[in-house]
Design a protein around this motif. Structure first.
Motif, PDB file in Angstrom:
ATOM      1  N   GLU A 189       0.826  -1.213   0.000  1.00  0.00           N
ATOM      2  CA  GLU A 189       0.000   0.000   0.000  1.00  0.00           C
ATOM      3  C   GLU A 189       0.860   1.264   0.000  1.00  0.00           C
ATOM      4  OE1 GLU A 189      -2.743  -0.313   3.295  1.00  0.00           O
ATOM      5  OE2 GLU A 189      -3.486  -2.245   2.550  1.00  0.00           O
ATOM      6  N   GLU A 190       1.897   1.284   0.825  1.00  0.00           N
ATOM      7  CA  GLU A 190       2.760   2.457   0.907  1.00  0.00           C
ATOM      8  C   GLU A 190       3.530   2.678  -0.390  1.00  0.00           C
ATOM      9  OE1 GLU A 190       6.574   3.349   3.553  1.00  0.00           O
ATOM     10  OE2 GLU A 190       4.739   3.347   4.763  1.00  0.00           O
ATOM     11  N   ALA A 191       4.023   1.611  -0.988  1.00  0.00           N
ATOM     12  CA  ALA A 191       4.756   1.728  -2.251  1.00  0.00           C
ATOM     13  C   ALA A 191       3.828   2.206  -3.370  1.00  0.00           C
ATOM     14  CB  ALA A 191       5.405   0.395  -2.618  1.00  0.00           C
ATOM     15  N   ALA A 192       2.586   1.744  -3.372  1.00  0.00           N
ATOM     16  CA  ALA A 192       1.627   2.197  -4.382  1.00  0.00           C
ATOM     17  C   ALA A 192       1.329   3.687  -4.225  1.00  0.00           C
ATOM     18  CB  ALA A 192       0.346   1.377  -4.284  1.00  0.00           C
ATOM     19  N   ALA A 193       1.246   4.137  -2.981  1.00  0.00           N
ATOM     20  CA  ALA A 193       0.917   5.540  -2.716  1.00  0.00           C
ATOM     21  C   ALA A 193       2.108   6.469  -2.910  1.00  0.00           C
ATOM     22  CB  ALA A 193       0.373   5.678  -1.293  1.00  0.00           C
ATOM     23  N   ASN A 194       3.312   6.026  -2.528  1.00  0.00           N
ATOM     24  CA  ASN A 194       4.481   6.902  -2.486  1.00  0.00           C
ATOM     25  C   ASN A 194       5.604   6.548  -3.455  1.00  0.00           C
ATOM     26  OD1 ASN A 194       3.225   8.195  -0.287  1.00  0.00           O
ATOM     27  ND2 ASN A 194       4.121   6.723   1.135  1.00  0.00           N
ATOM     28  N   GLY A 195       5.479   5.433  -4.149  1.00  0.00           N
ATOM     29  CA  GLY A 195       6.541   4.998  -5.051  1.00  0.00           C
ATOM     30  C   GLY A 195       7.657   4.243  -4.364  1.00  0.00           C
ATOM     31  N   LYS A 196       7.565   4.142  -3.026  1.00  0.00           N
ATOM     32  CA  LYS A 196       8.573   3.394  -2.277  1.00  0.00           C
ATOM     33  C   LYS A 196       8.057   3.119  -0.869  1.00  0.00           C
ATOM     34  CE  LYS A 196      11.013   7.618  -1.046  1.00  0.00           C
ATOM     35  NZ  LYS A 196      12.265   8.359  -1.139  1.00  0.00           N
ATOM     36  N   SER A 197       8.661   2.117  -0.250  1.00  0.00           N
ATOM     37  CA  SER A 197       8.311   1.772   1.130  1.00  0.00           C
ATOM     38  C   SER A 197       9.491   1.070   1.775  1.00  0.00           C
ATOM     39  CB  SER A 197       7.081   0.862   1.173  1.00  0.00           C
ATOM     40  OG  SER A 197       6.784   0.503   2.510  1.00  0.00           O
TER      41      SER A 197
ATOM     42  N   VAL B 288      22.908 -21.327  15.734  1.00  0.00           N
ATOM     43  CA  VAL B 288      22.852 -19.986  15.166  1.00  0.00           C
ATOM     44  C   VAL B 288      24.277 -19.435  15.072  1.00  0.00           C
ATOM     45  CG1 VAL B 288      22.014 -17.619  15.487  1.00  0.00           C
ATOM     46  CG2 VAL B 288      20.519 -19.555  16.056  1.00  0.00           C
ATOM     47  N   VAL B 289      24.700 -19.132  13.846  1.00  0.00           N
ATOM     48  CA  VAL B 289      26.046 -18.609  13.624  1.00  0.00           C
ATOM     49  C   VAL B 289      26.037 -17.106  13.359  1.00  0.00           C
ATOM     50  CG1 VAL B 289      26.964 -20.833  12.875  1.00  0.00           C
ATOM     51  CG2 VAL B 289      26.072 -19.227  11.171  1.00  0.00           C
ATOM     52  N   ALA B 290      24.885 -16.575  12.939  1.00  0.00           N
ATOM     53  CA  ALA B 290      24.765 -15.133  12.702  1.00  0.00           C
ATOM     54  C   ALA B 290      23.299 -14.746  12.659  1.00  0.00           C
ATOM     55  CB  ALA B 290      25.445 -14.745  11.395  1.00  0.00           C
ATOM     56  N   GLU B 291      23.055 -13.476  12.920  1.00  0.00           N
ATOM     57  CA  GLU B 291      21.721 -12.891  12.783  1.00  0.00           C
ATOM     58  C   GLU B 291      21.902 -11.539  12.117  1.00  0.00           C
ATOM     59  OE1 GLU B 291      19.067 -14.113  16.455  1.00  0.00           O
ATOM     60  OE2 GLU B 291      21.074 -13.486  17.130  1.00  0.00           O
ATOM     61  N   THR B 292      20.915 -11.138  11.320  1.00  0.00           N
ATOM     62  CA  THR B 292      20.986  -9.836  10.670  1.00  0.00           C
ATOM     63  C   THR B 292      19.692  -9.068  10.892  1.00  0.00           C
ATOM     64  OG1 THR B 292      20.121 -10.573   8.526  1.00  0.00           O
ATOM     65  CG2 THR B 292      22.517 -10.672   8.835  1.00  0.00           C
ATOM     66  N   VAL B 293      19.826  -7.756  10.808  1.00  0.00           N
ATOM     67  CA  VAL B 293      18.676  -6.851  10.766  1.00  0.00           C
ATOM     68  C   VAL B 293      18.945  -5.924   9.589  1.00  0.00           C
ATOM     69  CG1 VAL B 293      17.353  -5.063  11.947  1.00  0.00           C
ATOM     70  CG2 VAL B 293      18.350  -6.958  13.263  1.00  0.00           C
ATOM     71  N   GLY B 294      18.099  -6.028   8.576  1.00  0.00           N
ATOM     72  CA  GLY B 294      18.303  -5.233   7.373  1.00  0.00           C
ATOM     73  C   GLY B 294      17.186  -4.249   7.143  1.00  0.00           C
ATOM     74  N   LEU B 295      17.547  -3.059   6.692  1.00  0.00           N
ATOM     75  CA  LEU B 295      16.577  -2.073   6.257  1.00  0.00           C
ATOM     76  C   LEU B 295      16.568  -2.125   4.736  1.00  0.00           C
ATOM     77  CD1 LEU B 295      14.583   0.227   6.813  1.00  0.00           C
ATOM     78  CD2 LEU B 295      16.553   1.796   6.773  1.00  0.00           C
ATOM     79  N   TYR B 296      15.445  -2.510   4.180  1.00  0.00           N
ATOM     80  CA  TYR B 296      15.276  -2.632   2.740  1.00  0.00           C
ATOM     81  C   TYR B 296      14.259  -1.605   2.275  1.00  0.00           C
ATOM     82  CZ  TYR B 296      17.775  -7.057   3.010  1.00  0.00           C
ATOM     83  OH  TYR B 296      18.733  -8.005   3.214  1.00  0.00           O
ATOM     84  N   GLN B 297      14.217  -1.413   0.965  1.00  0.00           N
ATOM     85  CA  GLN B 297      13.196  -0.538   0.401  1.00  0.00           C
ATOM     86  C   GLN B 297      12.635  -1.190  -0.847  1.00  0.00           C
ATOM     87  OE1 GLN B 297      13.911   3.454  -1.726  1.00  0.00           O
ATOM     88  NE2 GLN B 297      13.301   4.021   0.377  1.00  0.00           N
ATOM     89  N   LEU B 298      11.316  -1.166  -0.942  1.00  0.00           N
ATOM     90  CA  LEU B 298      10.645  -1.557  -2.170  1.00  0.00           C
ATOM     91  C   LEU B 298      10.417  -0.267  -2.940  1.00  0.00           C
ATOM     92  CD1 LEU B 298       9.401  -4.042  -3.601  1.00  0.00           C
ATOM     93  CD2 LEU B 298       7.205  -3.296  -2.681  1.00  0.00           C
TER      94      LEU B 298
END
Length: 158
Positions: free
Chosen positions: A120-128, A143-153
């Motif tokens: 919904e946000e990407a449709a309204a704003n072109g990105k989310s 568990v050998v590693a964990e990640t937290v990623g900030l992605y954008q559509l």
């Protein structure tokens, strides 16, 4: 059984990701990163230990980073309209927990509510923007590693 709806002619999402890796991210392909399972809201990848070691006999840190970071693109392939949007990584933190001496598997999930919000946000704003957390385990389930990623559509052409 495919990752997609039975009766369609569309290849399973994991096949799409694996087919694209060689051309879109050649370094990951050379490492042997593979999509194991990809469906809306879920992605799992793997990478072999063989050929990916470092100077003291465990998987190189950059390889662990890569097998986890690839999940953002993989999950986007199955969760969003790829003809309208593409994913990109804006930030990724990795937390190394234990040395990895075996092949590893990385997994991440997005809830249906989060997929709907992003769409919904990407449709309204072109990105989310969205956050994707992953867990990387060895063949013993450690568990050998964990990640937290900030992605954008992002919409094509934006």
């Amino acid at each position: 059984m495919s990752d997609n709806v039975v009766g369609t002619d569309t290849p399973p999402f994991a096949d799409i990701v694996n087919g694209a890796l060689e051309f879109t991210i050649p370094a990951a392909h050379r490492m042997g990163v593979k999509a194991l399972e990809v469906r809306p809201g879920f992605a799992a990848t793997s990478v072999p230990a063989e050929g990916n070691g470092n100077h003291f006999g465990v998987i190189y840190a950059g390889v662990l980073f890569t097998v986890a970071e690839i999940l953002g693109g993989a999950i986007a392939v199955a969760s969003f309209d790829n003809s309208a949007y593409y994913p990109l990584v804006k930030d990724l933190q990795i937390f190394f927990r234990k040395p990895a001496k075996t092949d590893v598997r990385a997994e991440a999930t997005l809830s249906e509510d989060e997929i709907a919000r992003i769409t919904e946000e990407a449709a309204a704003n072109g990105k989310s923007d969205f956050t994707l957390k992953s867990v990387v385990t060895d063949t013993n389930g450690v568990v050998v590693a964990e990640t937290v990623g900030l992605y954008q559509l992002r919409a094509h052409g934006k």
